[in-house]
Design an enzyme around this catalytic site. Structure first.
Site, short mmCIF file in Angstrom:
data_model
loop_
_atom_site.label_atom_id
_atom_site.label_comp_id
_atom_site.label_asym_id
_atom_site.label_seq_id
_atom_site.Cartn_x
_atom_site.Cartn_y
_atom_site.Cartn_z
N ASP A 14 0.80 -1.25 0.00
CA ASP A 14 0.00 0.00 0.00
C ASP A 14 0.82 1.29 0.00
OD1 ASP A 14 -1.89 -1.97 0.22
OD2 ASP A 14 -2.76 -1.27 2.09
N GLU A 25 -4.67 -0.82 -1.39
CA GLU A 25 -6.00 -0.87 -0.78
C GLU A 25 -6.91 -0.03 -1.66
OE1 GLU A 25 -6.00 -0.29 3.46
OE2 GLU A 25 -8.17 -0.03 3.54
N LYS A 51 -6.67 -4.78 -3.12
CA LYS A 51 -7.30 -5.51 -2.01
C LYS A 51 -8.31 -4.60 -1.31
CE LYS A 51 -3.55 -4.42 1.30
NZ LYS A 51 -4.31 -3.51 2.16
N CYS A 82 -2.05 -2.56 7.74
CA CYS A 82 -2.03 -3.49 6.61
C CYS A 82 -0.77 -4.36 6.56
CB CYS A 82 -2.23 -2.73 5.31
SG CYS A 82 -3.91 -2.05 5.23
N GLN A 140 9.43 -14.26 20.89
CA GLN A 140 9.16 -15.70 21.05
C GLN A 140 9.83 -16.52 19.94
OE1 GLN A 140 4.96 -16.52 22.35
NE2 GLN A 140 4.67 -14.39 21.74
C1 C5J Z 1 -3.11 0.47 5.56
C2 C5J Z 1 -4.89 1.57 6.74
N1 C5J Z 1 -2.65 0.33 4.34
N2 C5J Z 1 -4.08 2.12 7.64
N3 C5J Z 1 -4.41 0.88 5.68
O1 C5J Z 1 -2.41 0.30 6.52
O2 C5J Z 1 -6.10 1.73 6.83
#
Ligand code: C5J
Length: 230
Positions: free
Chosen positions: A27, A77, A139, A172, A212
């Site tokens: 993104d 996005e 997406k 994201c 972990q």
């Molecule tokens: C992403 C968001 N790309 N922050 N989207 O992180 O809504």
């Protein structure tokens, strides 16, 4: 087998098989990095994001483009123009911004409709634009595996390892890494090629991912990616 890269990752060093590794850029869009985009509409200060992650992402892309990787993949996005792929909670739920700043609205003329595919603001920033031959995966959600063909693309290309960068770290990027981890992909998060509007959240994600024994994956700084070490 084939060439590998040695990465000074944490929690332990990793030998990366290049031909089954993909670079996954999450993104890098004006909607998250520029004023007048969706990140701004949500009330975030977007001005520091670019300086924090784009120089590192640029170096990573430059290096990756010279290597025999399985793929370079860019997610974005993006919603359909009719918003049919945007669930009500995301579009107009109780935690959404005021009506004039919601997905599909125009906040700043030159950016077009917030988070809508084809709008100028939904496009990639110049510093991380896909080149011809690189894969773009739109997406509708936070995770890059949700309602996309990403898993099939990776399987087709024989990918086992993902080098991950992008914005925003705890939304994201982290969601995608967790989805990938559950599907059996080894993930490496490049620390200086990712950014959050909330710096302490980025730091926490880095710590969480590699805690972990690397429960979600590995982390590395751009300078510690020694591609040439075979
Ligand atoms: C992403 C968001 N790309 N922050 N989207 O992180 O809504």
């Amino acid at each position: 087998e084939g060439p590998t890269a040695k990465l000074n990752t944490l929690p332990k060093p990793l030998s990366l098989p290049l031909k089954s590794t993909a670079l996954l850029c999450i993104d890098f869009q004006k909607d998250f990095l520029d004023v007048g985009g969706f990140g701004h509409a949500l009330g975030n200060d977007v001005t520091k994001l670019a300086d924090e992650c784009l120089p590192g992402a640029g170096k990573l892309l430059d290096a990756a483009r010279k290597l025999p990787l399985a793929a370079i993949i860019h997610t974005k996005e993006a919603h359909r123009e009719d918003l049919a792929d945007c669930c009500e909670m995301k579009l107009c739920g109780p935690r959404c911004p005021p009506e004039d700043k919601r997905i599909g609205q125009v906040m700043v003329e030159g950016m077009g409709r917030l988070l809508v595919d084809g709008s100028p603001g939904n496009d990639f920033v110049d510093a991380a634009k896909p080149l011809d031959g690189e894969i773009v995966v739109p997406k509708p959600g936070k995770g890059a595996f949700f309602m996309t063909g990403l898993n099939e693309i990776l399987r087709d290309k024989g990918v086992s390892h993902l080098i991950v960068c992008g914005v925003t770290t705890e939304v994201c990027v982290q969601t995608t890494m967790r989805e990938a981890n559950d599907r059996g992909y080894e993930c490496v998060l490049v620390e200086d090629a990712t950014a959050s509007y909330i710096p302490k959240f980025k730091a926490s994600v880095i710590e969480m991912v590699r805690s972990q024994g690397g429960i979600v994956g590995y982390t590395v700084e751009q300078a510690e990616v020694h591609w040439s070490g075979r």
